[in-house]
Design a protein around this motif. Structure first.
Motif, mmCIF file in Angstrom:
data_model
loop_
_atom_site.group_PDB
_atom_site.id
_atom_site.type_symbol
_atom_site.label_atom_id
_atom_site.label_comp_id
_atom_site.label_asym_id
_atom_site.label_seq_id
_atom_site.Cartn_x
_atom_site.Cartn_y
_atom_site.Cartn_z
ATOM 1 N N SER A 1 0.813 -1.213 0.000
ATOM 2 C CA SER A 1 0.000 0.000 0.000
ATOM 3 C C SER A 1 0.841 1.254 0.000
ATOM 4 O O SER A 1 0.414 2.290 -0.490
ATOM 5 C CB SER A 1 -0.900 0.006 1.243
ATOM 6 N N GLY A 2 2.025 1.200 0.588
ATOM 7 C CA GLY A 2 2.899 2.358 0.639
ATOM 8 C C GLY A 2 2.394 3.461 1.542
ATOM 9 O O GLY A 2 2.765 4.608 1.387
ATOM 10 N N GLU A 3 1.484 3.138 2.482
ATOM 11 C CA GLU A 3 0.894 4.144 3.330
ATOM 12 C C GLU A 3 1.404 4.048 4.764
ATOM 13 O O GLU A 3 0.774 4.548 5.681
ATOM 14 C CB GLU A 3 -0.634 4.021 3.309
ATOM 15 N N GLY A 4 2.527 3.406 4.975
ATOM 16 C CA GLY A 4 3.079 3.324 6.317
ATOM 17 C C GLY A 4 4.052 4.452 6.579
ATOM 18 O O GLY A 4 4.273 5.333 5.755
ATOM 19 N N LEU A 5 4.633 4.441 7.763
ATOM 20 C CA LEU A 5 5.641 5.421 8.115
ATOM 21 C C LEU A 5 6.959 5.070 7.424
ATOM 22 O O LEU A 5 7.189 3.919 7.037
ATOM 23 C CB LEU A 5 5.828 5.454 9.630
ATOM 24 N N HIS B 1 3.676 10.233 4.408
ATOM 25 C CA HIS B 1 3.978 9.121 5.316
ATOM 26 C C HIS B 1 4.099 9.605 6.757
ATOM 27 O O HIS B 1 4.999 9.211 7.493
ATOM 28 C CB HIS B 1 5.258 8.389 4.881
ATOM 29 N N THR B 2 3.187 10.467 7.144
ATOM 30 C CA THR B 2 3.088 10.940 8.520
ATOM 31 C C THR B 2 1.645 10.754 8.987
ATOM 32 O O THR B 2 0.707 10.805 8.169
ATOM 33 C CB THR B 2 3.457 12.427 8.636
ATOM 34 N N PRO B 3 1.428 10.544 10.287
ATOM 35 C CA PRO B 3 0.048 10.451 10.806
ATOM 36 C C PRO B 3 -0.577 11.838 10.848
ATOM 37 O O PRO B 3 -0.640 12.478 11.907
ATOM 38 C CB PRO B 3 0.246 9.845 12.198
ATOM 39 N N LEU B 4 -1.044 12.306 9.710
ATOM 40 C CA LEU B 4 -1.450 13.695 9.537
ATOM 41 C C LEU B 4 -2.567 14.096 10.499
ATOM 42 O O LEU B 4 -2.502 15.141 11.153
ATOM 43 C CB LEU B 4 -1.891 13.919 8.086
ATOM 44 N N HIS B 5 -3.593 13.264 10.597
ATOM 45 C CA HIS B 5 -4.723 13.603 11.459
ATOM 46 C C HIS B 5 -4.297 13.656 12.926
ATOM 47 O O HIS B 5 -4.702 14.575 13.653
ATOM 48 C CB HIS B 5 -5.851 12.597 11.269
ATOM 49 N N SER B 6 -3.503 12.693 13.355
ATOM 50 C CA SER B 6 -3.029 12.683 14.735
ATOM 51 C C SER B 6 -2.160 13.893 15.022
ATOM 52 O O SER B 6 -2.265 14.516 16.085
ATOM 53 C CB SER B 6 -2.238 11.396 15.013
ATOM 54 N N GLN B 7 -1.307 14.234 14.060
ATOM 55 C CA GLN B 7 -0.402 15.366 14.264
ATOM 56 C C GLN B 7 -1.173 16.684 14.346
ATOM 57 O O GLN B 7 -0.873 17.534 15.190
ATOM 58 C CB GLN B 7 0.607 15.429 13.117
ATOM 59 N N ILE B 8 -2.154 16.857 13.495
ATOM 60 C CA ILE B 8 -2.955 18.081 13.534
ATOM 61 C C ILE B 8 -3.760 18.159 14.825
ATOM 62 O O ILE B 8 -3.877 19.226 15.441
ATOM 63 C CB ILE B 8 -3.883 18.141 12.305
ATOM 64 N N TRP B 9 -4.314 17.039 15.258
ATOM 65 C CA TRP B 9 -5.065 17.014 16.517
ATOM 66 C C TRP B 9 -4.178 17.421 17.686
ATOM 67 O O TRP B 9 -4.568 18.254 18.514
ATOM 68 C CB TRP B 9 -5.644 15.629 16.752
ATOM 69 N N VAL B 10 -2.991 16.850 17.753
ATOM 70 C CA VAL B 10 -2.059 17.179 18.835
ATOM 71 C C VAL B 10 -1.703 18.662 18.815
ATOM 72 O O VAL B 10 -1.692 19.335 19.855
ATOM 73 C CB VAL B 10 -0.785 16.314 18.718
ATOM 74 N N GLY B 11 -1.413 19.178 17.624
ATOM 75 C CA GLY B 11 -1.076 20.590 17.515
ATOM 76 C C GLY B 11 -2.228 21.495 17.912
ATOM 77 O O GLY B 11 -2.018 22.523 18.572
ATOM 78 N N CYS B 12 -3.449 21.125 17.549
ATOM 79 C CA CYS B 12 -4.609 21.950 17.894
ATOM 80 C C CYS B 12 -4.866 21.966 19.397
ATOM 81 O O CYS B 12 -5.165 23.021 19.974
ATOM 82 C CB CYS B 12 -5.853 21.433 17.158
ATOM 83 N N VAL B 13 -4.766 20.810 20.035
ATOM 84 C CA VAL B 13 -4.973 20.750 21.489
ATOM 85 C C VAL B 13 -3.943 21.616 22.202
ATOM 86 O O VAL B 13 -4.280 22.412 23.099
ATOM 87 C CB VAL B 13 -4.899 19.298 21.983
ATOM 88 N N ALA B 14 -2.688 21.483 21.823
ATOM 89 C CA ALA B 14 -1.629 22.274 22.451
ATOM 90 C C ALA B 14 -1.831 23.762 22.182
ATOM 91 O O ALA B 14 -1.607 24.608 23.063
ATOM 92 C CB ALA B 14 -0.261 21.820 21.956
ATOM 93 N N ALA B 15 -2.263 24.117 20.968
ATOM 94 C CA ALA B 15 -2.462 25.524 20.609
ATOM 95 C C ALA B 15 -3.582 26.148 21.435
ATOM 96 O O ALA B 15 -3.463 27.295 21.897
ATOM 97 C CB ALA B 15 -2.769 25.647 19.120
#
Length: 603
Positions: A75-79, A410-424
């Motif tokens: 699939s090529g969708e891993g890290l 190849h990054t967990p985009l949704h998780s990363q955005i969620w983390v950034g939003c909570v911290a912001a």
């Protein structure tokens, strides 16, 4: 050629397969029967309660069978595996050394004197015990994200793993917001070096302006900095690793320059007396500076992006910790040798010491180093959080949106955005510095459980020649001994903190020794197979690690204990309502983790 996964865990330790559909269908069937008026098939409230509790207990006790080798997919969708050993070492250093190296040394030295050097050495030695445990598990487990959560899921059970995750997450979220506000404040200080800007920057931009009695504190710059770092992390691990490598290297160079510049200003007479307030002050100082080393566990969470994880992860964990110990000890020796410890400031002791010696250019370097330290600590913290969310999303304990990996980046985009939003949000609206005294609960919890995981995963699955005590199995007896060691560490810590009679500490210590002996002689331990990095002195080293971690837990503010209990209850409620029905602990229940460009020897 794809190799069939084999389990690291013996067959008898595999758990009951999940049964969410069966339970839901039975509920629907019961409802239908009730609508038809079939009273004989309508369960009573007491039986429904028993069914719910029995189902919850069965789900909570599930363990995660892990494949010894992760299969690749097309699939090529891993890290992406792009982190070498140098990047991993710098990742650990970047997470550990922040602005604290320029602040905490002076704060502790006011009580411990030049003996603060011993405080850092003792804390470093204690962290080495934790690092040895992390290193073994990182080399033994399949190279996937999860860290302490993953190890707990395999060694103990699903609910304990979820509790570890929640405690760690609150630490990470509050810590990220707090660091972002500090970084914003430093940035404004640099801007105010311009004469025309000095005194003209509104406090709500970078320093924070409080409203409603300090409950709300507006800070505009902190969320902007968090969004910028989140954007870097979303672009890919290569870009974020390059930023961390540059900033961490700059930070190390500045610390080395500061040390060498200070060596020529050292007056050895300032080291006498070396421990002016006795050894107890030195030990107390070690409990404070222990948290200056926190961060090496971030390396374990990068397992899925390491080129050769089984070889490089232990090097990254232990190597970064050793570098931090050397730098901290060197800074302590210099700062206490330059200025008498009684004259050290608590806000910026290192900068004040060099200013007193007329070396103002060094103070500029210290400020740059502090900014670089805060940046890397924040960057790595956001990185680790997203990988933990990714792991729970894959296992079904969180919504599947957290499990998605961008097919190109190849990054967990949704998780990363969620983390950034909570911290912001936290950094932009609240005075999170006021919550700093409830931090470190998750870190100490994770460290303790990881140390215990090393012991339980070494137990042999073959029957021993010893009889179990009562109705307990030998495995349950071992877990009970680990709990006793942890409780004894906490009791000893409470007794030490509040200066109770020395007898309490002695009794707690003796009970811990008895439990350790039971672990040593009533359990059968097997070596790590296949041969990887092995923690020496099992079970002694992990037991000492658990004891000392709980001793430190007792030194935390009382509100930190309340936070631990309240958050644990909330986590149990979330798990009971969502996690137990959606978790997929078995690798057969969901597709194999996909990797992109994995070399054959990577796993």
């Amino acid at each position: 050629m794809t190799q069939e996964p084999t389990s690291l865990l013996p067959v008898w330790r595999r758990t009951t397969a999940r049964r969410p559909n069966t339970r839901r269908h039975s509920v629907h069937a019961t409802t239908a029967d009730a609508m038809e008026g079939d009273a004989h098939h309508r369960p009573s409230s007491s039986s429904s309660g028993r069914t719910f509790l029995s189902g919850l207990c069965a789900a909570a006790l599930r363990r995660k069978p892990l494949s010894a080798r992760a299969s690749t997919t097309a699939s090529g969708e891993g890290l992406v595996r792009q982190l070498g050993v140098l990047e991993l070492v710098l990742l650990g250093i970047g997470a550990s050394i922040g602005a604290g190296i320029f602040v905490i040394t002076g704060t502790v030295a006011r009580d411990a004197g030049p003996g603060v050097t011993i405080s850092f050495a003792l804390a470093g030695a204690a962290c080495v015990l934790n690092a040895l445990c992390y290193a073994e598990l990182a080399s033994r487990f399949p190279a996937v994200v999860g860290g302490a959560y993953l190890y707990t899921y395999a060694a103990f059970n699903e609910l304990t793993a979820f509790l570890v995750f929640t405690q760690l997450m609150l630490d990470y979220h509050i810590g990220a917001a707090s660091i972002a506000r500090s970084l914003a404040s430093y940035f404004i200080q640099f801007v105010e070096l311009i004469p025309s800007a000095k005194g003209h920057v509104p406090s709500w931009i970078g320093h924070g302006e409080e409203f409603f009695g300090g409950v709300v504190s507006i800070n505009i710059l902190a969320p902007i900095l968090l969004i910028a770092l989140t954007a870097i992390l979303c672009r890919g691990v290569k870009e974020s690793s390059a930023v961390n490598t540059f900033m961490t290297t700059l930070k190390i160079i500045i610390v080395i320059v500061v040390v060498f510049a200070g060596v020529f200003e050292v007056d050895v007479s300032n080291w006498s007396p070396f421990m002016p307030n006795g050894f107890k002050a030195v030990v107390t100082g070690s409990t404070v500076v222990f948290f200056a080393y926190v961060g090496f566990d971030a390396v374990a969470n990068s397992a899925e992006e390491a080129k050769k994880p089984q070889r490089d992860l232990p090097i990254g964990i232990l190597g970064s910790l050793v570098v931090c110990v050397v730098l901290y000890v060197a800074v302590c020796l210099v700062i206490t040798g330059m200025v008498p410890y009684t004259l050290l400031g608590e806000d910026a002791p290192l900068a004040e010491a060099f200013s007193a010696k007329g070396l103002k250019f060094v103070t500029v370097l210290i400020s740059i180093g502090a900014v670089a330290g805060l940046t890397t600590t924040l960057l790595v913290g956001l990185y680790v959080q997203s990988r933990l969310y990714l792991g729970l999303g894959r296992d079904g304990l969180l919504p599947s949106v957290f499990a998605k990996v961008h097919p190109i980046r190849h990054t967990p985009l949704h998780s990363q955005i969620w983390v950034g939003c909570v911290a912001a949000v936290l950094a932009g609206l609240f005075n999170v510095h006021a919550l700093s005294h409830i931090l470190s609960v998750g870190t100490l919890t994770g460290y303790s459980v990881v140390s215990a995981c090393v012991i339980t995963l070494r137990w042999s699955d073959k029957s021993t020649s010893y009889r179990s005590l009562g109705n307990m199995s030998v495995w349950q007896e071992g877990v009970l001994c680990l709990v006793m060691v942890a409780l004894c560490g906490f009791v000893a810590g409470i007794s030490y903190r509040f200066s109770y009679a020395i007898a309490f500490i002695i009794v707690a210590f003796l009970i811990a020794i008895a439990a350790s002996l039971a672990l040593q002689f009533r359990q059968v331990y097997v070596p790590v197979d296949p041969p990887r990095f092995s923690c020496p002195g099992v079970p002694l080293v992990p037991v000492v690690s658990v004891f000392f971690n709980m001793f430190l837990f007792a030194q935390l503010h009382e509100e930190a204990w309340y936070r631990f209990v309240i958050l644990s209850l909330i986590a149990v409620g979330v798990y009971a309502g969502y996690g137990q029905y959606n978790a997929a602990p078995s690798t057969s229940d969901h597709p194999s983790v996909g990797y992109h460009g994995v070399p054959s020897e990577a796993a």
